[in-house]
Motif scaffolding. Structure first.
Motif, PDB file in Angstrom:
ATOM      1  N   SER A  58      55.233  21.046  70.802  1.00  0.00           N
ATOM      2  CA  SER A  58      56.585  21.617  70.665  1.00  0.00           C
ATOM      3  C   SER A  58      56.806  22.238  69.289  1.00  0.00           C
ATOM      4  CB  SER A  58      57.644  20.541  70.913  1.00  0.00           C
ATOM      5  OG  SER A  58      57.539  19.982  72.184  1.00  0.00           O
ATOM      6  N   ARG A  59      55.855  23.025  68.813  1.00  0.00           N
ATOM      7  CA  ARG A  59      55.872  23.399  67.404  1.00  0.00           C
ATOM      8  C   ARG A  59      55.962  24.891  67.131  1.00  0.00           C
ATOM      9  NH1 ARG A  59      50.741  25.121  66.359  1.00  0.00           N
ATOM     10  NH2 ARG A  59      50.864  24.819  64.123  1.00  0.00           N
ATOM     11  N   GLN A  60      55.746  25.745  68.135  1.00  0.00           N
ATOM     12  CA  GLN A  60      55.495  27.143  67.786  1.00  0.00           C
ATOM     13  C   GLN A  60      56.738  27.921  67.376  1.00  0.00           C
ATOM     14  OE1 GLN A  60      51.538  28.797  69.362  1.00  0.00           O
ATOM     15  NE2 GLN A  60      52.781  28.434  71.156  1.00  0.00           N
ATOM     16  N   VAL A  62      59.140  26.509  65.764  1.00  0.00           N
ATOM     17  CA  VAL A  62      59.387  25.969  64.421  1.00  0.00           C
ATOM     18  C   VAL A  62      58.468  26.635  63.403  1.00  0.00           C
ATOM     19  CG1 VAL A  62      59.415  23.892  62.991  1.00  0.00           C
ATOM     20  CG2 VAL A  62      60.162  23.771  65.379  1.00  0.00           C
ATOM     21  N   THR A  63      57.185  26.780  63.745  1.00  0.00           N
ATOM     22  CA  THR A  63      56.228  27.333  62.780  1.00  0.00           C
ATOM     23  C   THR A  63      56.225  28.865  62.811  1.00  0.00           C
ATOM     24  OG1 THR A  63      54.480  27.037  64.445  1.00  0.00           O
ATOM     25  CG2 THR A  63      54.754  25.304  62.808  1.00  0.00           C
ATOM     26  N   ILE A 144      55.290  23.634  57.060  1.00  0.00           N
ATOM     27  CA  ILE A 144      56.126  22.551  57.579  1.00  0.00           C
ATOM     28  C   ILE A 144      55.666  21.230  56.964  1.00  0.00           C
ATOM     29  CG2 ILE A 144      56.819  21.264  59.626  1.00  0.00           C
ATOM     30  CD1 ILE A 144      57.958  23.999  59.654  1.00  0.00           C
ATOM     31  N   LEU A 147      58.674  17.256  60.266  1.00  0.00           N
ATOM     32  CA  LEU A 147      58.804  17.708  61.645  1.00  0.00           C
ATOM     33  C   LEU A 147      60.269  17.680  62.089  1.00  0.00           C
ATOM     34  CD1 LEU A 147      55.737  15.916  63.260  1.00  0.00           C
ATOM     35  CD2 LEU A 147      55.911  18.259  62.424  1.00  0.00           C
ATOM     36  N   TYR A 149      62.307  16.950  64.999  1.00  0.00           N
ATOM     37  CA  TYR A 149      62.257  16.328  66.315  1.00  0.00           C
ATOM     38  C   TYR A 149      63.516  16.648  67.123  1.00  0.00           C
ATOM     39  CZ  TYR A 149      58.279  13.538  64.756  1.00  0.00           C
ATOM     40  OH  TYR A 149      57.057  13.137  64.299  1.00  0.00           O
ATOM     41  N   LYS A 251      64.470  23.064  66.742  1.00  0.00           N
ATOM     42  CA  LYS A 251      63.677  21.870  67.003  1.00  0.00           C
ATOM     43  C   LYS A 251      62.848  22.153  68.254  1.00  0.00           C
ATOM     44  CE  LYS A 251      67.693  19.169  65.506  1.00  0.00           C
ATOM     45  NZ  LYS A 251      68.738  18.192  65.924  1.00  0.00           N
ATOM     46  N   GLY A 252      61.844  21.332  68.492  1.00  0.00           N
ATOM     47  CA  GLY A 252      60.974  21.560  69.638  1.00  0.00           C
ATOM     48  C   GLY A 252      61.685  21.381  70.965  1.00  0.00           C
TER      49      GLY A 252
END
Length: 317
Positions: A58-60, A62-63, A144, A147, A149, A251-252
């Motif tokens: 669940s990061r893309q 965000v990054t 990052i 995280l 969440y 957030k993810g």
């Protein structure tokens, strides 16, 4: 940005059908005052972008999303700096909208972003604006350290047939906070898909092996997946609390639908079968297994002394 006014975004993030390209195009377009359809996203090509770990956790958004945001802001700042020379106006008096840089309150004084890109290509015999590097482009990598969440709360209403062990989901409510929602339709689709996976985890998808470690459930006749007839109508609710850990405030969303689903369903099954003292220790919980647990609960109840059995039934009621 090209002289046509179109923008190309290169990212190491991987698009695997989750709507990443659409989200990144929207982020870029919002910062540059252009249409999302005028942004082409080129994802996951490590021949052009060296940093990229793939789609997971669940990061893309965000990054990569924040990297695109920062790069687009850098391009916007550079466009304003050049436009201040062209329009003979202070940078703080300029705004970007509708694919052009213009003087606030005087829309007729404007220059298109594509024209600014053309100027920054340079041409023999023409002076180059002082203090500005060639090219209307920027490269940013967002780091990052903490995280972001997501949060979620799922509530399930179910019915259990105590004779057959069939579990039927009557109502499913899911409330989640994934921070700022870049594209609510994509988020809704990911939440619905995640819940469907969670229902499969709880009730259907068993991967079996024999004593030698060979898989037993090798076809979809054996490895069951939930279909439209098993999935209920889902009520999804959202609360947007921007994350303080990244500029986008996102957030993810990829896992916030899946993770609570099995726990919510199994808790509901245990609650429905409380009169039989059923406790579930593993998933998926198959109908035959539920029948066995119900039978064991009945048997244990019948072995109690009459007084204790009466007290147990009273407590169950």
């Amino acid at each position: 940005m090209s002289p046509t006014g179109r923008v190309t975004v290169f990212t190491g993030a991987a698009a695997i059908g989750q709507g990443l390209c659409t989200a990144l195009a929207q982020i870029c377009a919002s910062e540059l005052g252009i249409r999302a359809q005028d942004v082409t996203v080129m994802p996951g090509d490590t021949s052009g972008v060296s940093l990229g770990l793939g789609a997971f956790a669940s990061r893309q958004t965000v990054t990569a999303g924040n990297s695109v945001l920062l790069a687009a802001r850098a391009v916007a700042d550079k466009a304003k700096k050049l436009a201040s020379h062209v329009l003979e106006a202070a940078e703080h008096d300029l705004e970007i909208a509708d694919g052009e840089v213009r003087v606030i309150g005087a829309r007729q004084l404007s220059v298109k972003l594509g024209e600014l890109s053309r100027i920054l290509r340079g041409a023999p015999g023409y002076g180059f604006p002082p203090g500005i590097e060639p090219g209307l482009e920027a490269s940013r990598q967002f780091r990052i350290d903490d995280l972001a969440y997501a949060n979620g709360c799922h509530v399930v209403e179910i019915e259990v047939d105590v004779e057959t062990g069939e579990v039927r989901i009557i109502n499913y409510y899911a409330l989640q906070d994934s921070g700022k929602l870049i594209n609510p339709m994509i988020v809704d689709g990911q939440i619905h898909g995640g819940i469907a996976h969670g229902i499969g985890n709880a009730l259907f998808e068993w991967m079996g092996y024999d004593d030698t470690g060979q898989p037993l459930t090798t076809t979809f006749a054996d490895y069951l997946l939930p279909t439209a007839t098993e999935l209920p109508m889902l009520t999804t609710l959202y609360r947007e609390t921007p994350s303080p850990l990244n500029p986008l405030g996102v957030k993810g969303v990829g896992e916030v639908g899946t993770i609570p689903a099995a726990a919510a369903i199994i808790s509901a099954v245990e609650d429905a079968l409380a009169p039989f003292g059923v406790r579930i220790a593993q998933v998926p919980i198959m109908p035959y297994k539920l029948v066995e647990l119900i039978a064991a609960g009945r048997s244990a109840s019948s072995l109690l002394p009459a007084g204790e059995r009466s007290a147990a039934h009273s407590a169950d009621g």
